[in-house]
Design an enzyme around this catalytic site. Sequence first.
Site, PDB file in Angstrom:
ATOM      1  CG  ASP A 323      31.777 -25.548 -44.962  1.00  0.00           C
ATOM      2  OD1 ASP A 323      32.152 -26.733 -44.900  1.00  0.00           O
ATOM      3  OD2 ASP A 323      30.985 -25.138 -45.826  1.00  0.00           O
ATOM      4  CD  GLU A 524      32.027 -27.619 -51.084  1.00  0.00           C
ATOM      5  OE1 GLU A 524      32.470 -26.598 -50.564  1.00  0.00           O
ATOM      6  OE2 GLU A 524      31.451 -28.524 -50.465  1.00  0.00           O
TER       7      GLU A 524
END
Length: 838
Positions: A323, A524
């Site tokens: 990620d 997020e």
Amino acid sequence: MKLKKTFTLCSLMMASVSMLGCTGQDKVTNVSTEQEIWPNIETGIAANPEMEAQIAKMLANMTLEQKIAQMIQPEIRDITVEDMRKYGFGSYLNGGGAFPNNDKHASAADWIDLAEKMYQASIDDSLDGSSIPTMWGTDAVHGHNNVIGATLFPHNIGLGATNNPELIEKIAAATAQEVMVTGIDWVFAPTVAVVRDDRWGRTYEGYSEDPEIVKAYSAAIVKGLQGAVDDDFLSDKRVISTVKHFLGDGGTEGGDDQGNNTASEQELFDIHAQGYVGGLGAGAQTVMASFNSWNGEKIHGSKYLLTDVLKDKMGFDGFVVGDWNGHGQIPGCTNGNCAQAANAGLDVYMVPTDAWKPLYENLIKQVKSGEIAQSRIDDAVTRILRVKMRAGLFDKPSPAKRPLSGKTEIIGSAEHRAVAKQAVRESLVLLKNKQQLLPLSANANVLVAGQGADNIGMQSGGWTITWQGTGNENSDFPGGSSIFDGIKNTVEQAGGQVQYNVNGEFESKPDVAIVVFGEQPYAEGNGDLDNLEYQRGNKTDLALLKKLKKAGIPVVSLFISGRPMWVNAELNASDAFVATWLPGSEGDAISDVIFKKQDGSINHDFKGKLSFSWPNNPVGNQNRGDKDYSPLLPYGFGLTYQDKNTLADDLSEKSQVAAKLEDLVLFERAVKAPWSLQLQSGSEQQAMTSSRAALNAVSVKTFDKDVQEDARAISFNGKEAASVRLMAAFPSDLRSYVEKAGQLQMQIKVDQAADAPLMLGMQCGENCDGQFDISKQLKAANDWQTLTVDLSCFAEQGVQLGQVFSPWQLATEGAWHVSIAKLSVTSAHTEDATVSCQ
């Protein structure tokens, strides 16, 4: 390791079984079996010796530099086409808020043009000696959500309420087609987090708090994106999928984004890994490693989970991608230097900043020194080439010449929007319906109110055009519809009357008021909460509901949110209450459910059932199967028009959160609602709606300080007076912070100083402001520092703190280059201010 394994009765049921039979009241049936925790997943993909031999031959002819390039995934804002030609990266991505030419309104042709140029550069072997095609990855998480005009489906939390895997597969297939129109090969979906604490800011990316839905949906969405293994697997109408984030991101302590999951290994499998059982079983070709830790160890650096479990025990033969700079969070690593991730089993480094070049160079050195074994590199590249061959990238035409490329009529097509409308209708959950107020007669005088009523950006949430979903207007959604659009159309067609006023004002007393309110968009990190109380300390929406109720008007509440929230007061003030979640671009479909047909019969009944338990207090998160399970509304709850109302009007409104004035965060990782970042140069003004913005004398861009895009670099060039400020359409009342000796606080770093004042200011309207020169308080270049100024100082300069439109501004006529990280109004005076009132 052999352990006894237990399942709940519901986790053994097929996905087609109704959730109504799986409420938290169910008894748990233990089924014990002697088996490995981690089973080998059968995918149905037959071994291909010819392909493996071809890969081995290619590998034998590749240089170390070419192999490492296959493992590097940069981002379109940090590389050029010439970089691709020189290095031959195995893949690249566009992050949230990144667009071709840095243009938020880039056309489909612009996307295709960039895809074609990158592809042609990757197969050009004139500089790097490699002709291996690259591939482009994108976060198409609720439709092709980075592209203007795309069909935006409800976010996953809403889809979970539909309990309809067949619908999920249709959504994924439609998304794959819209992605392929723009020449992109690879989608970073599905997210299969099993959310255990709804304070987590990514809750809406999860389908459920329970793994049964997640497992079924993971298989369905992988099949929809990639095609069935035994049918059109990775055909011209399909894209490569990514099951993410491996592993346990939905179970971190306190719902802390990128935090620590302390589950046992058995719980890790039973709860958090079921999405991988479903997704890998459907043939998912890539898996994304998670930011979080498991019992203190960062997943990006965990050989046990990435290699021993995922690859060896579960038999995954695709590749693992990281990620956003996740490897840099491993202790001892940086974004540009991390051998441990490769040794742990990471195959592709997602390195979206300019750290890609030192990472590339360091990996080469580390292989030559023996710190990383050559066999590990060969394994990673073998996996990458295997996925590319299975996807036909060596045989398919270039992106601009593929069958769906450029067929812009597919993006936002009527067919796809019809699927999205079905998903909206089936995702709505009716929580309260006093005296059977719903369904409404369309032939009525209807008042529509609330910030969310005519706001497609708000109803679509995060990961919508921009990363956080902020900075969007209705004009950014051509072909889409707001919730108000649907109500207006339905009522007017029936001969009724519609009044629309955000604040609930009306000319003639309405028969009913529909109030649309809820959370502002976030993604997020930025969405993490300390507690689930809605609008704590600022109950403006509750005041609106009470005002209408006091006027004797029946109130229907449509609640937009990315999670269940403690809304007892709002429930009490509503006659009917619908959880709409984040419905996406097709808001008009809501009116199909809440209004009757003109003949008085039901048009569409409510089908949605809670896939998350609804909290009975703001601090005690509960999940189905927990001991002493006692939510306000249980998992599987959802009224239909045949059901009697069960919620009373006297729910407790006493919050268990300690009463205190909390800091008012203005910017932390992203600008917080209701503010937006505005640039001004001379008489020109511009809102920052993507990762970069520029006017004549000032520019701003995002960058990574600690985590993804959590800071802003501001450059003034001195050509004329310029400023950057936070602005809101409505004022904020900061007087309570003055009573606590509060301060404006800012994290700042000087990148280039100038011989001119740098003014820190606050505004309360025209000719109503205060400002201080902070140039003398700033430290030398490259040192972060925290500056504070007492709010009372602004009051002394004439700022009306009861009506602040801009709580923060930097202005100068000089060539200052500075970076900012966090802005807030503190709730208490903790130390002497660093900026004097004088």
